[in-house]
Design an enzyme around this catalytic site. Structure first.
Site, PDB file in Angstrom:
ATOM      1  N   ALA A 177       2.034  12.639  10.584  1.00 57.95           N
ATOM      2  CA  ALA A 177       1.491  13.728  10.018  1.00 57.95           C
ATOM      3  C   ALA A 177       0.321  13.412   8.899  1.00 57.95           C
ATOM      4  CB  ALA A 177       2.817  14.449   9.125  1.00 57.95           C
ATOM      5  N   GLY A 233     -13.879  11.792   6.931  1.00 54.91           N
ATOM      6  CA  GLY A 233     -13.282  12.849   7.534  1.00 54.91           C
ATOM      7  C   GLY A 233     -11.919  12.411   8.216  1.00 54.91           C
ATOM      8  N   TYR A 243      -7.808  10.832   7.752  1.00 57.60           N
ATOM      9  CA  TYR A 243      -6.402  11.167   6.864  1.00 57.60           C
ATOM     10  C   TYR A 243      -6.788  11.176   5.483  1.00 57.60           C
ATOM     11  CZ  TYR A 243      -3.411   9.497  10.742  1.00 57.60           C
ATOM     12  OH  TYR A 243      -2.457   9.287  11.873  1.00 57.60           O
ATOM     13  N   TYR A 281      12.562  -2.670  -4.489  1.00 56.81           N
ATOM     14  CA  TYR A 281      12.011  -3.729  -3.440  1.00 56.81           C
ATOM     15  C   TYR A 281      12.216  -5.148  -3.827  1.00 56.81           C
ATOM     16  CZ  TYR A 281       9.778  -0.520  -0.103  1.00 56.81           C
ATOM     17  OH  TYR A 281       9.346  -0.050   1.106  1.00 56.81           O
ATOM     18  N   THR A 329       0.757  -1.038  -0.158  1.00 55.22           N
ATOM     19  CA  THR A 329       0.010   0.034   0.020  1.00 55.22           C
ATOM     20  C   THR A 329       0.805   1.378  -0.017  1.00 55.22           C
ATOM     21  OG1 THR A 329      -1.797  -1.106   0.983  1.00 55.22           O
ATOM     22  CG2 THR A 329      -1.892   1.564   1.259  1.00 55.22           C
ATOM     23  N   CYS A 330       1.957   1.396   0.788  1.00 55.65           N
ATOM     24  CA  CYS A 330       2.488   2.506   1.096  1.00 55.65           C
ATOM     25  C   CYS A 330       3.224   3.013  -0.272  1.00 55.65           C
ATOM     26  CB  CYS A 330       3.825   2.322   2.148  1.00 55.65           C
ATOM     27  SG  CYS A 330       4.802   3.659   2.149  1.00 55.65           S
ATOM     28  N   CYS A 378       0.954   6.042   0.603  1.00 57.00           N
ATOM     29  CA  CYS A 378       2.064   7.363   0.992  1.00 57.00           C
ATOM     30  C   CYS A 378       2.795   7.838  -0.198  1.00 57.00           C
ATOM     31  CB  CYS A 378       2.961   6.793   2.044  1.00 57.00           C
ATOM     32  SG  CYS A 378       2.523   5.678   3.210  1.00 57.00           S
ATOM     33  N   HIS A 390      15.730  31.947  14.195  1.00 58.40           N
ATOM     34  CA  HIS A 390      14.932  33.173  14.197  1.00 58.40           C
ATOM     35  C   HIS A 390      15.584  33.544  12.789  1.00 58.40           C
ATOM     36  CE1 HIS A 390      12.692  36.569  14.595  1.00 58.40           C
ATOM     37  NE2 HIS A 390      13.697  37.265  14.179  1.00 58.40           N
ATOM     38  N   GLU A 447      -6.900  14.398   3.291  1.00 54.41           N
ATOM     39  CA  GLU A 447      -5.675  14.790   2.364  1.00 54.41           C
ATOM     40  C   GLU A 447      -5.924  14.734   0.844  1.00 54.41           C
ATOM     41  OE1 GLU A 447      -2.800  11.428   3.291  1.00 54.41           O
ATOM     42  OE2 GLU A 447      -2.186  12.573   5.016  1.00 54.41           O
ATOM     43  N   LYS A 475       0.540   9.334  -3.044  1.00 53.06           N
ATOM     44  CA  LYS A 475      -0.324  10.354  -2.401  1.00 53.06           C
ATOM     45  C   LYS A 475       0.762  11.951  -2.133  1.00 53.06           C
ATOM     46  CE  LYS A 475       0.012  11.151   1.781  1.00 53.06           C
ATOM     47  NZ  LYS A 475      -0.563  10.485   2.941  1.00 53.06           N
ATOM     48  N   GLU A 524      10.142  28.334  15.664  1.00 51.23           N
ATOM     49  CA  GLU A 524      10.726  28.950  17.040  1.00 51.23           C
ATOM     50  C   GLU A 524       9.586  29.096  17.938  1.00 51.23           C
ATOM     51  OE1 GLU A 524      11.896  33.256  16.840  1.00 51.23           O
ATOM     52  OE2 GLU A 524      11.505  33.157  14.785  1.00 51.23           O
TER      53      GLU A 524
HETATM   54  P1  NDP Z   1      -9.977   6.279   8.958  1.00 46.38           P
HETATM   55  O1  NDP Z   1     -10.291   5.579   9.757  1.00 46.38           O
HETATM   56  O2  NDP Z   1      -9.069   7.733   9.162  1.00 46.38           O
HETATM   57  O3  NDP Z   1     -11.426   7.528   8.480  1.00 46.38           O
HETATM   58  C1  NDP Z   1     -12.284   6.870   8.014  1.00 46.38           C
HETATM   59  C2  NDP Z   1     -13.477   8.030   7.803  1.00 46.38           C
HETATM   60  O4  NDP Z   1     -14.569   7.511   7.317  1.00 46.38           O
HETATM   61  C3  NDP Z   1     -13.833   8.656   9.234  1.00 46.38           C
HETATM   62  O5  NDP Z   1     -13.883  10.008   8.990  1.00 46.38           O
HETATM   63  C4  NDP Z   1     -15.168   7.734   9.511  1.00 46.38           C
HETATM   64  O6  NDP Z   1     -15.842   8.563  10.390  1.00 46.38           O
HETATM   65  C5  NDP Z   1     -15.832   7.804   7.935  1.00 46.38           C
HETATM   66  N1  NDP Z   1     -16.752   6.758   7.811  1.00 46.38           N
HETATM   67  C6  NDP Z   1     -16.389   5.350   8.226  1.00 46.38           C
HETATM   68  N2  NDP Z   1     -17.596   4.549   7.974  1.00 46.38           N
HETATM   69  C7  NDP Z   1     -18.285   5.555   7.147  1.00 46.38           C
HETATM   70  C8  NDP Z   1     -19.919   5.420   6.511  1.00 46.38           C
HETATM   71  N3  NDP Z   1     -20.161   4.206   6.580  1.00 46.38           N
HETATM   72  N4  NDP Z   1     -20.171   6.318   6.271  1.00 46.38           N
HETATM   73  C9  NDP Z   1     -19.685   7.694   6.205  1.00 46.38           C
HETATM   74  N5  NDP Z   1     -18.599   7.836   6.773  1.00 46.38           N
HETATM   75  C10 NDP Z   1     -17.791   6.549   7.348  1.00 46.38           C
HETATM   76  O7  NDP Z   1      -9.550   5.946   7.521  1.00 46.38           O
HETATM   77  P2  NDP Z   1      -8.859   6.331   6.383  1.00 46.38           P
HETATM   78  O8  NDP Z   1      -9.407   5.411   5.478  1.00 46.38           O
HETATM   79  O9  NDP Z   1      -9.011   7.888   6.091  1.00 46.38           O
HETATM   80  O10 NDP Z   1      -7.295   6.024   6.515  1.00 46.38           O
HETATM   81  C11 NDP Z   1      -7.126   4.674   7.004  1.00 46.38           C
HETATM   82  C12 NDP Z   1      -5.879   4.623   7.859  1.00 46.38           C
HETATM   83  O11 NDP Z   1      -4.854   4.893   6.992  1.00 46.38           O
HETATM   84  C13 NDP Z   1      -5.574   5.721   8.880  1.00 46.38           C
HETATM   85  O12 NDP Z   1      -6.359   5.439  10.086  1.00 46.38           O
HETATM   86  C14 NDP Z   1      -4.175   5.877   9.186  1.00 46.38           C
HETATM   87  O13 NDP Z   1      -3.596   5.171  10.027  1.00 46.38           O
HETATM   88  C15 NDP Z   1      -3.740   5.529   7.728  1.00 46.38           C
HETATM   89  N6  NDP Z   1      -3.277   6.567   6.912  1.00 46.38           N
HETATM   90  C16 NDP Z   1      -2.254   7.444   7.339  1.00 46.38           C
HETATM   91  C17 NDP Z   1      -1.669   8.556   6.643  1.00 46.38           C
HETATM   92  C18 NDP Z   1      -0.787   9.520   6.958  1.00 46.38           C
HETATM   93  O14 NDP Z   1      -0.017   8.881   7.906  1.00 46.38           O
HETATM   94  N7  NDP Z   1      -0.670  10.537   6.523  1.00 46.38           N
HETATM   95  C19 NDP Z   1      -2.483   8.898   5.549  1.00 46.38           C
HETATM   96  C20 NDP Z   1      -3.538   8.173   5.042  1.00 46.38           C
HETATM   97  C21 NDP Z   1      -3.546   6.871   5.880  1.00 46.38           C
HETATM   98  P3  NDP Z   1     -16.113   8.613  11.920  1.00 46.38           P
HETATM   99  O15 NDP Z   1     -15.011   9.314  12.399  1.00 46.38           O
HETATM  100  O16 NDP Z   1     -17.587   9.004  12.356  1.00 46.38           O
HETATM  101  O17 NDP Z   1     -15.906   7.181  12.333  1.00 46.38           O
END
Ligand code: NDP
Length: 489
Positions: free
Chosen positions: A378, A177, A179, A100, A43-44, A49, A472, A183, A52, A477
């Site tokens: 991040a 809502g 990551y 890889y 995936t990464c 990552c 600075h 993003e 992205k 800072e």
């Molecule tokens: P997340 O679990 O972070 O977010 C899922 C989102 O979808 C939440 O806002 C959740 O809402 C919402 N959701 C879940 N089910 C439904 C539904 N049935 N209807 C509507 N909304 C829904 O998952 P992501 O897919 O964004 O990321 C997965 C993981 O990947 C992350 O947790 C992270 O660990 C990793 N990641 C890390 C990154 C980084 O380090 N920069 C970048 C991308 C991914 P609610 O909050 O209400 O549960």
């Protein structure tokens, strides 16, 4: 003579699996096999990552000509060519996948380009018909994005599909809502797509510090992302079809939305889908709007289906994740699991750490539990969010704290009259003055938090931060110049 074909067989060639395989083979002389059903890098590297972050870079150029103009340069902006970018992107991913593969072969790991499942605690069955026995089996199969369980969800893309689009849409609805939703909202907006985001909760980025979440949401709106909180999809259908056939019912209250040139990739549309056209979405707020594409960023699920794990006694959690102990060992002693498939902390560097700790424990005779405390991370929104340790809300539940916080307009963009704000925040224990959490919303916050993370992991106190002389003039800072708490709790 060996009792097994291999000392270690790894299932999954992502960051965690590859690291464990090559370190076990290269540093301990273990005989190692690895099976990967898709592309090496996981995936990464292939659909997360790396592509992205390259898209983040691409998207950040969009405002540059305007900014340069305000700084006195004569420049004219041009259009973004997705085709040119994605050709280069695919070339880079091919190169990385090659790296890889080379790392594995240079370490003497035997690779099998096919799916593997478990037959018994020491045997894997490969999709090419072969069976391999191993003293230890490491499952590092990662996870995959999931769509919500609703009619016509296949009309929407998931994050894997983003990179395979033939053209960029004119408009997109992003659902979620977390990551990935935040993003890609910023990236696609930067690339010129009209972005709408529906998040069902009260504020995006649940789990992060509330003030930081608020500033990210405000910045996204200021940049022109149409962000709706407390909103979710109720129904979706092809906009081209007669509404009476869609089963959507109800009045269409908002029909003035754009229906642009779509060029929809087929990857997000599978079973029973016959249309490439725009998608009509009815939301919980009663609106009905049309988007060129819909992206579900609604979470990920561990890849454990059909692997034969439960049949052997490996315990799975409710989300399908493999349950492991502090040493990544499953309920079946010869089977270990690392990375997203265990749903501990789903980040690439954590999977790599888990892989290294597994090799240390099993092949170097040095039992090493994985340290999941104080992991910096991040979110690559614009501006970025860098975070390590506890947010204010969780820290308050745990003990008495002082909160140091400042929010200001950074020099670079304030100079040209932009409203951008940054935030620096420290959560400090009243009892021992240790910094419990650090939250930064700023351009390049990901780079800053890596360094702050070292001090906090070492147990730095607020006074240690204060003793450090400021660099600075920089944004960061401020992290060493906040004298008085803004509040105590
Ligand atoms: P997340 O679990 O972070 O977010 C899922 C989102 O979808 C939440 O806002 C959740 O809402 C919402 N959701 C879940 N089910 C439904 C539904 N049935 N209807 C509507 N909304 C829904 O998952 P992501 O897919 O964004 O990321 C997965 C993981 O990947 C992350 O947790 C992270 O660990 C990793 N990641 C890390 C990154 C980084 O380090 N920069 C970048 C991308 C991914 P609610 O909050 O209400 O549960």
């Amino acid at each position: 003579m060996r009792e097994f074909d291999y000392d270690l067989f790894v299932i999954g060639g992502g960051s965690g699996g590859v690291r464990a395989a090559r370190v076990a083979a290269g540093e301990t002389g273990a005989k190692v096999g690895l099976a990967e059903e898709s592309r090496y890098g996981g995936t990464c590297v292939i659909r997360g990552c790396v592509p992205k972050k390259l898209m983040v870079f691409a998207s950040e150029f969009s405002g540059l000509s305007e900014d340069a103009g305000l700084y006195g340069w004569d420049v004219t902006g041009g259009a973004f060519d997705w085709g040119r970018f994605s050709t280069r992107l695919n070339g880079e991913l091919d190169r990385l996948e090659g790296v890889y593969r080379k790392l594995l072969s240079a370490s003497g790991v035997d690779t099998f380009d096919c799916r593997a499942t478990l037959k018994d605690p020491h045997t894997v069955s490969l999709a090419n018909g072969e069976e391999k026995t191993a003293k230890h089996i490491l499952v590092a199969t990662g996870g995959r994005p999931v769509r919500p369980d609703m009619n016509n969800a296949d009309l929407g893309m998931v994050s894997d599909d983003i990179f395979h689009q033939e053209t960029l849409p004119k408009s997109i609805l992003i659902v979620g809502g977390g990551y990935i939703a935040c993003e890609f909202a910023c990236i696609l907006h930067g690339l010129g797509v009209e972005v709408t985001l529906y998040y069902r909760g009260a504020q995006i980025l649940r789990g992060f510090d509330e003030e930081a979440r608020g500033l990210i949401a405000e910045s996204m709106r200021e940049r022109g992302i149409d962000l709706h909180i407390g909103t979710n999809i109720v129904e979706m259908d092809c906009a081209g079809s007669d509404d009476s056939d869609t089963g959507m019912g109800g009045p269409i209250q908002d029909t003035g939305e754009t229906v642009g040139d779509s060029g929809m990739s087929h990857r997000g549309r599978q079973s029973g889908d016959t249309s490439d056209g725009p998608i009509r979405v009815k939301a919980t707020n009663g609106s009905s709007r049309v988007f060129d594409r819909v992206l579900f960023a609604t979470g990920r699920r561990p890849n454990t289906d059909g692997m034969g794990l439960e049949e052997l006694g490996v315990k799975l959690g409710r989300g399908g994740q493999i349950e492991v102990d502090a040493y990544s060992q499953t309920a079946v002693p010869s089977i270990y699991a690392i990375g997203d498939v265990t749903d501990r902390v789903n980040l690439t560097p954590v999977a790599i750490r888990e892989g290294m700790a597994f090799v240390e424990t099993v092949f170097k005779g040095n039992p090493t539990p994985v340290d999941h405390a104080l992991i910096p991370s991040a979110v690559f929104t614009q501006p970025e969010l860098g975070t390590v340790g506890m947010n204010e809300e969780d820290a308050r539940e745990q003990e008495e704290i002082d909160v140091y916080c400042t929010s200001f307009r950074p020099m670079q963009t304030a100079f040209i009259g932009k409203p951008d704000r940054v935030l620096m925040k420290l959560i400090v224990s009243k009892a021992n003055r240790k910094v419990l959490g650090c939250h930064i919303v700023a351009p390049n916050a990901g780079e800053m938090i890596q360094l702050a993370g070292i001090a906090i992991k070492m147990g730095a106190t607020k006074e240690d931060f204060d003793r450090t002389v400021a660099v600075h003039p920089t944004m960061s800072e401020e992290i060493v110049t906040m004298r008085n708490p803004v509040r105590s709790a």
